[in-house]
Design an enzyme around this catalytic site. Structure first.
Site, short mmCIF file in Angstrom:
data_model
loop_
_atom_site.label_atom_id
_atom_site.label_comp_id
_atom_site.label_asym_id
_atom_site.label_seq_id
_atom_site.Cartn_x
_atom_site.Cartn_y
_atom_site.Cartn_z
N GLU A 110 22.97 22.87 72.32
CA GLU A 110 24.38 23.16 72.57
C GLU A 110 25.09 23.87 71.41
OE1 GLU A 110 26.23 19.54 73.90
OE2 GLU A 110 24.75 19.23 75.49
N GLU A 137 18.11 18.93 81.90
CA GLU A 137 18.98 17.85 82.39
C GLU A 137 19.46 18.26 83.78
OE1 GLU A 137 22.16 16.93 79.65
OE2 GLU A 137 20.89 17.28 77.90
#
Length: 203
Positions: free
Chosen positions: A27, A131
């Site tokens: 991220e 995810e």
């Protein structure tokens, strides 16, 4: 920066015999304080250090909202920018990670496939859906999109795996996205998953 390298060495030494892949950088679009302080080159150091301590583990760049350029163009472009910087500066990146937390208005499968093609054409690196879940109270939509997403992902030659981001409602970061209710009864998305992964695709 030294503390981060020490952390990578500690974690790598403890887990390298049990891992297939390791998210070295996660991220970066929203978590970039260290890059702002010390420069982009520290990202390359993280990958090189991870490779030193984990010589046989896949090393990934991972981010969220990067699976569809039509719904989050900025995130996709930033992801590409970071991947290109890392590769151009000698970082041993071996794969790209795409988080795919899907809301109640799911991404069109054709758009996700186009984004996978875009990454593959640019970088020629394997990709994981790191995810995956579908956040909606419409259980039939949830099941249908789970089925469609797994099919679209595994239809692409660059995808080497999908990780469901939890499965039991009582221990899920978004309970409504789970595949099993609190009492362990199956939701339709669990049935869709099992139909593909445990039956149609198992030889």
């Amino acid at each position: 920066p030294g503390l981060v390298l020490e952390h990578i060495r500690d974690e790598g030494a403890a887990t390298r015999d049990y891992l297939v892949d390791f998210d070295v950088l996660n991220e970066p679009m929203t978590n970039h304080d260290l890059m702002d302080l010390f420069g982009q080159e520290i990202m390359v150091d993280w990958f090189k250090t991870a490779r030193e301590v984990m010589p046989h583990v896949g090393l990934y760049l991972n981010d969220f909202s990067n699976q569809d350029a039509t719904t989050d163009k900025a995130h996709v472009e930033y992801f590409e920018k970071i991947a290109r910087y890392l590769l151009d500066h000698g970082a041993p990146v071996t794969g790209l990670g795409l988080q795919a937390h899907i809301g109640g208005q799911p991404n069109a499968p054709v758009n996700v496939l186009a984004t996978l093609d875009r990454y593959w054409n640019e970088f020629k690196l394997p990709m994981r859906i790191t995810e995956f879940d579908v956040r909606t109270t419409d259980e039939q939509l949830q099941a249908d999109y789970t089925r469609d997403f797994y099919i679209l992902a595994f239809s692409h030659p660059a995808i080497i795996g999908i990780q469901a981001w939890g499965f039991w409602e009582k221990n899920h970061w978004i309970p409504v996205a789970a595949m099993y209710r609190n009492d362990w009864s199956e939701k339709p998305n669990a049935e869709a998953y099992k139909s593909l992964v445990l039956h149609q695709w198992r030889t």
